[in-house]
Design an enzyme around this catalytic site. Sequence first.
Site, short mmCIF file in Angstrom:
data_model
loop_
_atom_site.label_atom_id
_atom_site.label_comp_id
_atom_site.label_asym_id
_atom_site.label_seq_id
_atom_site.Cartn_x
_atom_site.Cartn_y
_atom_site.Cartn_z
N CYS A 99 0.78 -1.25 0.00
CA CYS A 99 0.00 0.00 0.00
C CYS A 99 0.81 1.29 0.00
O CYS A 99 0.55 2.18 -0.81
CB CYS A 99 -0.92 0.02 1.22
SG CYS A 99 -2.17 -1.24 1.15
C1 UDX Z 1 -0.82 -0.40 5.81
C2 UDX Z 1 -1.72 0.45 6.72
O1 UDX Z 1 -1.28 0.29 8.08
C3 UDX Z 1 -3.18 0.03 6.55
O2 UDX Z 1 -4.01 0.85 7.35
C4 UDX Z 1 -3.55 0.17 5.08
O3 UDX Z 1 -4.89 -0.21 4.87
C5 UDX Z 1 -2.63 -0.68 4.22
O4 UDX Z 1 -1.27 -0.30 4.46
P1 UDX Z 1 0.21 -2.85 5.93
O5 UDX Z 1 0.93 -2.48 4.68
O6 UDX Z 1 -0.48 -4.14 6.00
O7 UDX Z 1 -0.90 -1.73 6.27
O8 UDX Z 1 1.26 -2.85 7.13
P2 UDX Z 1 1.73 -1.89 8.29
O9 UDX Z 1 1.57 -2.57 9.57
O10 UDX Z 1 1.19 -0.53 8.17
O11 UDX Z 1 3.31 -1.84 7.99
C6 UDX Z 1 3.82 -1.32 6.77
C7 UDX Z 1 5.34 -1.35 6.78
O12 UDX Z 1 5.86 -0.40 7.69
C8 UDX Z 1 5.94 -2.70 7.20
O13 UDX Z 1 7.04 -2.99 6.36
C9 UDX Z 1 6.40 -2.47 8.61
O14 UDX Z 1 7.49 -3.28 8.98
C10 UDX Z 1 6.83 -1.01 8.53
N1 UDX Z 1 6.81 -0.31 9.82
C11 UDX Z 1 5.63 -0.19 10.50
C12 UDX Z 1 7.97 0.23 10.31
O15 UDX Z 1 9.05 0.13 9.70
N2 UDX Z 1 7.93 0.90 11.50
C13 UDX Z 1 6.78 1.05 12.20
O16 UDX Z 1 6.82 1.71 13.27
C14 UDX Z 1 5.60 0.50 11.69
#
Ligand code: UDX
Length: 402
Positions: free
Chosen positions: A246
């Site tokens: 996303c």
């Molecule tokens: C995201 C949004 O959270 C969600 O609301 C939307 O509908 C789709 O995109 P998702 O891609 O499933 O969801 O995962 P998310 O938990 O948001 O993590 C995205 C990325 O960010 C991951 O690679 C995760 O490791 C990274 N991340 C997340 C970080 O590096 N640090 C953080 O503090 C949080």
Amino acid sequence: MKAGIIGLGYVGLITAINLRAIGIDVTGIDVDAKKIELLKEKKSYIYEPGTDNLLERYNLPASTDVKAIADADLVLITVGTPSNDDGSQNLTYFISAVKSLQDINYKGAVVPRSTILPGTTDSYVTPYFEHVGYNPEFLAEGRANEDFIHPDKIVIGYKDEYTRDIMKKLYEGIKAPIIETDIKTAEMIKYANNAFLASKISIANELGNITKKLNIDVYKVTDAIGLDSRIGKKFLNAGIGWGGSCFKKDISALVQISRIHGYEPEIFNAVLKQNDLQPLKIIDILRARTEIKGKNIGLLGLSFKPETDDIRDAPSIKIASALLDEGAIIHAYDPRAMNNFKNYDDKFKNIDYCENAKQCVERSDAVLILTEWNAFKDDRLYPADKIIIEGRRIRGKEGVCW
Ligand code: UDX
């Protein structure tokens, strides 16, 4: 009340089965007959914790024929809207879903839930149906079923009162603030949400790149700033960058539409650029510790985050490619994502995929931890004399930003 859902990919399936769980009579539609067959057997074709149980318990009637939802009070459209090479959105599946409803002269509310740029519903749906809305989803992989049932908010964009009322009825069983708005604003809220979250992580990563140089632990810093209620603790975990299907797609599309309107969004350009470079920082750190050419390098974790087999835009892709280019011999282990990784690129076929984390560590001269799976948190896995560098904070020892 009867609802239809067109597009039983990740978002569609989670939405459909959870709506059934709260008592809505939902039927799913997908062009892929294999998915429909599996649903008949109450089997999930996506990996998402809890989904198999929900299917077993609530069953999702599904069909390839859109006529099966002709009498639904509302239809949610949840087909994929992937990116074109230039970052713009590809509406092929979306347009064909809308057309399938026109073909059956559908009279209920048509409510896209796919992520689509502001104005898309008004261009491609509103002219053809009396009742139209837009209802973004905020489901994060690995916790999507939980996110559906306990969301922070429900956004309902609508053109007419029938749509507003039927959408409120749809979500009656869920306790969350409801934001009622026009359709274009509802579409924008989804992009703003993701752009903000990704930027927040990128700020933590940028702080981490600076604190690493200053010999300061970035987590001490972000834990403290997170206590400021204006900042908040969540999504401040620095590491090798954000991945997933996303964030990059949505920010790229936002940049693209902004440019079309003559505005260059410098902050989002910088967020994309910073995140492109972030995964490679772990290789710089590794290079400072050891030669890479000809060395056995272990990669623990390939998925873009734990509890999923998804590798879309995972930092592991850039890291493995760069290591192979530098002549490393890669040993990898991931509890779920090894198959996807192997099939992602021909050059990943020759990686040594290990049976477990222990084997991966044993076969490697140095190990990079790229996903924070629980299985990697056991300190006993890591001999004291081996180079172990964390891309995701697991133990707080040597890492990409700490
Ligand atoms: C995201 C949004 O959270 C969600 O609301 C939307 O509908 C789709 O995109 P998702 O891609 O499933 O969801 O995962 P998310 O938990 O948001 O993590 C995205 C990325 O960010 C991951 O690679 C995760 O490791 C990274 N991340 C997340 C970080 O590096 N640090 C953080 O503090 C949080």
